[in-house]
Design an enzyme around this catalytic site. Structure first.
Site, PDB file in Angstrom:
ATOM      1  N   GLU A  74       0.798  -1.224   0.000  1.00 53.21           N
ATOM      2  CA  GLU A  74       0.000   0.000   0.000  1.00 53.21           C
ATOM      3  C   GLU A  74       0.835   1.282   0.000  1.00 53.21           C
ATOM      4  O   GLU A  74       1.812   1.401   0.739  1.00 53.21           O
ATOM      5  CB  GLU A  74      -0.902  -0.011   1.234  1.00 53.21           C
ATOM      6  CG  GLU A  74      -1.906   1.128   1.278  1.00 53.21           C
ATOM      7  CD  GLU A  74      -3.080   0.787   2.175  1.00 53.21           C
ATOM      8  OE1 GLU A  74      -3.998   0.083   1.721  1.00 53.21           O
ATOM      9  OE2 GLU A  74      -3.074   1.217   3.346  1.00 53.21           O
ATOM     10  N   LYS A  76       0.638   4.752   1.205  1.00 45.94           N
ATOM     11  CA  LYS A  76      -0.154   5.471   2.216  1.00 45.94           C
ATOM     12  C   LYS A  76       0.723   6.529   2.862  1.00 45.94           C
ATOM     13  O   LYS A  76       1.734   6.226   3.479  1.00 45.94           O
ATOM     14  CB  LYS A  76      -0.658   4.434   3.223  1.00 45.94           C
ATOM     15  CG  LYS A  76      -1.248   4.973   4.499  1.00 45.94           C
ATOM     16  CD  LYS A  76      -2.220   3.976   5.126  1.00 45.94           C
ATOM     17  CE  LYS A  76      -1.637   3.144   6.229  1.00 45.94           C
ATOM     18  NZ  LYS A  76      -2.637   2.397   7.020  1.00 45.94           N
ATOM     19  N   LYS A 136      -8.109   2.547  -2.605  1.00 47.73           N
ATOM     20  CA  LYS A 136      -8.455   2.436  -1.200  1.00 47.73           C
ATOM     21  C   LYS A 136      -9.122   3.741  -0.800  1.00 47.73           C
ATOM     22  O   LYS A 136      -8.485   4.785  -0.718  1.00 47.73           O
ATOM     23  CB  LYS A 136      -7.144   2.235  -0.430  1.00 47.73           C
ATOM     24  CG  LYS A 136      -7.238   1.700   0.967  1.00 47.73           C
ATOM     25  CD  LYS A 136      -7.845   0.360   0.962  1.00 47.73           C
ATOM     26  CE  LYS A 136      -7.440  -0.653   1.969  1.00 47.73           C
ATOM     27  NZ  LYS A 136      -6.405  -0.389   2.881  1.00 47.73           N
ATOM     28  N   GLU A 185     -14.218  -5.531   2.452  1.00 49.98           N
ATOM     29  CA  GLU A 185     -13.595  -5.555   3.782  1.00 49.98           C
ATOM     30  C   GLU A 185     -14.592  -5.913   4.879  1.00 49.98           C
ATOM     31  O   GLU A 185     -15.705  -5.394   4.929  1.00 49.98           O
ATOM     32  CB  GLU A 185     -12.993  -4.179   4.073  1.00 49.98           C
ATOM     33  CG  GLU A 185     -12.341  -4.099   5.442  1.00 49.98           C
ATOM     34  CD  GLU A 185     -11.534  -2.830   5.603  1.00 49.98           C
ATOM     35  OE1 GLU A 185     -10.592  -2.607   4.829  1.00 49.98           O
ATOM     36  OE2 GLU A 185     -11.861  -2.044   6.499  1.00 49.98           O
ATOM     37  N   ASN A 206     -10.120  -7.358   8.073  1.00 49.87           N
ATOM     38  CA  ASN A 206      -9.307  -6.309   8.676  1.00 49.87           C
ATOM     39  C   ASN A 206      -8.910  -6.706  10.100  1.00 49.87           C
ATOM     40  O   ASN A 206      -9.757  -7.021  10.929  1.00 49.87           O
ATOM     41  CB  ASN A 206     -10.070  -4.971   8.676  1.00 49.87           C
ATOM     42  CG  ASN A 206      -9.126  -3.789   8.783  1.00 49.87           C
ATOM     43  OD1 ASN A 206      -7.920  -3.959   8.987  1.00 49.87           O
ATOM     44  ND2 ASN A 206      -9.659  -2.584   8.650  1.00 49.87           N
ATOM     45  N   GLU A 240      -5.740  -7.967   6.230  1.00 50.06           N
ATOM     46  CA  GLU A 240      -5.410  -6.542   6.141  1.00 50.06           C
ATOM     47  C   GLU A 240      -4.975  -5.953   7.484  1.00 50.06           C
ATOM     48  O   GLU A 240      -5.608  -6.206   8.501  1.00 50.06           O
ATOM     49  CB  GLU A 240      -6.652  -5.729   5.718  1.00 50.06           C
ATOM     50  CG  GLU A 240      -7.319  -6.115   4.438  1.00 50.06           C
ATOM     51  CD  GLU A 240      -8.560  -5.247   4.214  1.00 50.06           C
ATOM     52  OE1 GLU A 240      -9.204  -5.430   3.196  1.00 50.06           O
ATOM     53  OE2 GLU A 240      -8.893  -4.409   5.081  1.00 50.06           O
ATOM     54  N   SER A 241      -3.944  -5.134   7.441  1.00 51.20           N
ATOM     55  CA  SER A 241      -3.530  -4.259   8.548  1.00 51.20           C
ATOM     56  C   SER A 241      -2.676  -4.893   9.639  1.00 51.20           C
ATOM     57  O   SER A 241      -2.892  -6.040  10.028  1.00 51.20           O
ATOM     58  CB  SER A 241      -4.734  -3.619   9.254  1.00 51.20           C
ATOM     59  OG  SER A 241      -5.608  -3.021   8.346  1.00 51.20           O
TER      60      SER A 241
HETATM   61  O1  LIG Z   1      -0.844   0.183   7.392  1.00 48.85           O
HETATM   62  P1  LIG Z   1      -1.286  -1.183   7.754  1.00 48.85           P
HETATM   63  O2  LIG Z   1      -1.516  -1.387   9.210  1.00 48.85           O
HETATM   64  O3  LIG Z   1      -0.334  -2.245   7.174  1.00 48.85           O
HETATM   65  O4  LIG Z   1      -2.722  -1.411   7.057  1.00 48.85           O
HETATM   66  C1  LIG Z   1      -2.905  -1.344   5.662  1.00 48.85           C
HETATM   67  C2  LIG Z   1      -4.402  -1.357   5.322  1.00 48.85           C
HETATM   68  O5  LIG Z   1      -4.943  -2.576   5.723  1.00 48.85           O
HETATM   69  C3  LIG Z   1      -5.125  -0.166   5.967  1.00 48.85           C
HETATM   70  O6  LIG Z   1      -4.601   0.980   5.416  1.00 48.85           O
HETATM   71  C4  LIG Z   1      -6.644  -0.187   5.782  1.00 48.85           C
HETATM   72  C5  LIG Z   1      -7.436  -1.268   5.918  1.00 48.85           C
HETATM   73  N1  LIG Z   1      -8.737  -0.940   5.682  1.00 48.85           N
HETATM   74  C6  LIG Z   1      -8.800   0.369   5.416  1.00 48.85           C
HETATM   75  C7  LIG Z   1      -9.889   1.160   5.084  1.00 48.85           C
HETATM   76  C8  LIG Z   1      -9.675   2.478   4.789  1.00 48.85           C
HETATM   77  C9  LIG Z   1      -8.399   3.015   4.873  1.00 48.85           C
HETATM   78  C10 LIG Z   1      -7.296   2.239   5.190  1.00 48.85           C
HETATM   79  C11 LIG Z   1      -7.487   0.900   5.468  1.00 48.85           C
END
Ligand SMILES: O=P(O)(O)OC[C@@H](O)[C@@H](O)c1c[nH]c2ccccc12
Length: 283
Positions: A74, A76, A136, A185, A206, A240-241
């Site tokens: 990503e 970001k 995103k 998601e 997520n 995710e995340s």
């Molecule tokens: O930075 P991380 O913790 O690796 O996560 C990425 C991504 O999953 C996260 O940006 C995200 C997951 N769902 C979202 C919804 C909107 C905005 C952002 C997100």
């Protein structure tokens, strides 16, 4: 709650956009646009021998299904929980580094207020890489789906918790009809069920709770186990995340998770190729 603030800002942004270009004008613009260029380069990568430049119907899933777990990396710049993540934000360079490191796809934040994203980051990145790019954002209106197509995204995020089930179903159908792939998601078992019932084929789980920002990668493992086997085989699961270490990747890979979406930990590393190699070192 921060999510409510994001949604209010998104509604305002949407109103402004509609004032600049109506949905009808947006659709007309899309009609006159050929997406051959993007299709051609993505087709090449799939080793598709066919001369036609029409992409296969499920090409995004093909990109995500690798022998081992695949990476969606990503781009970001900031996030509501961490503020500015990356000061030197050369987004095209970052995207190319991800591609060179073997990313299956790239995710680009376009939400401007809380994530400091921008629509042009997305279209610029599409023009500079040969792998699918996911938009995103907080999609709350069909307008944003047509717009994502116009920006040349291959895929987009639909967040189950911010849409009514009926709306989700409609947006999934609309996305597929435009040949743009929805990553749906979820955060709870109930949302996974809603996503499946709505026709989602690519489900994001997520690990971050958008209400309080806590992260737990076991959320992916727990929810995935509850999906009936016959259904599980026909869908792609993206964790995710909060994914940071090679142990995280090993655990997810050992549990048959198809793909990971990683933002912050990669954005913070100076050498992205090295960071991705390191993350893959135990698999
Ligand atoms: O930075 P991380 O913790 O690796 O996560 C990425 C991504 O999953 C996260 O940006 C995200 C997951 N769902 C979202 C919804 C909107 C905005 C952002 C997100």
């Amino acid at each position: 709650m921060i999510l409510d603030e994001i949604l209010i800002a998104t509604e305002e942004r949407l109103e402004n956009k509609k004032r600049n270009m109506s949905l009808e004008d947006l659709k007309n613009k899309l009609k006159n646009k050929s997406d051959n260029e993007v299709n051609n380069k993505l087709n090449n990568k799939l080793n598709n021998n066919s001369k036609s430049n029409k992409l296969e119907d499920n090409y995004f899933e093909k990109y995500l299904k690798e022998d081992n777990i695949s990476f969606i990396c990503e781009v970001k710049r900031a996030s509501p929980s961490k503020g500015i993540i990356c000061n030197e934000f050369d987004y095209i360079k970052i995207a190319k580094e991800y591609e060179n490191a073997g990313a299956a796809a790239i995710s680009v934040l376009t939400e401007p207020k809380f994530f400091k994203g921008n629509d042009t980051y997305l279209s610029d990145i599409v023009a500079n890489v040969n792998i699918p790019v996911l938009r995103k954002d907080f999609i709350i209106d069909e307008y944003m789906i047509y717009e994502s197509k116009l920006l040349d995204a291959s895929a987009l995020l639909l967040i189950t918790s911010i849409l009514e089930p009926k709306q989700l179903k409609k947006y999934i159908k609309l996305s597929y009809s435009l040949n743009i792939f929805p990553l749906v998601e979820t955060h709870s078992l109930n949302e996974v069920e809603i996503a499946i019932d709505s026709g989602a084929k690519i489900i994001g789980i997520n690990n971050r709770d958008l209400r309080d920002f806590t992260v737990d990668i076991n959320n992916t493992l727990n929810l995935e186990k509850n999906i009936p086997k016959d259904i599980r085989n026909s869908i792609t699961i993206v964790s995710e995340s909060g994914i940071k270490t090679s142990e995280d990747i090993k655990t997810l890979n050992d549990n048959n998770i198809d793909s990971v979406l990683i933002g912050e930990s990669l954005m913070r590393s100076k050498n992205k190729e090295f960071a991705i190699k390191e993350l893959k070192s135990l698999i």
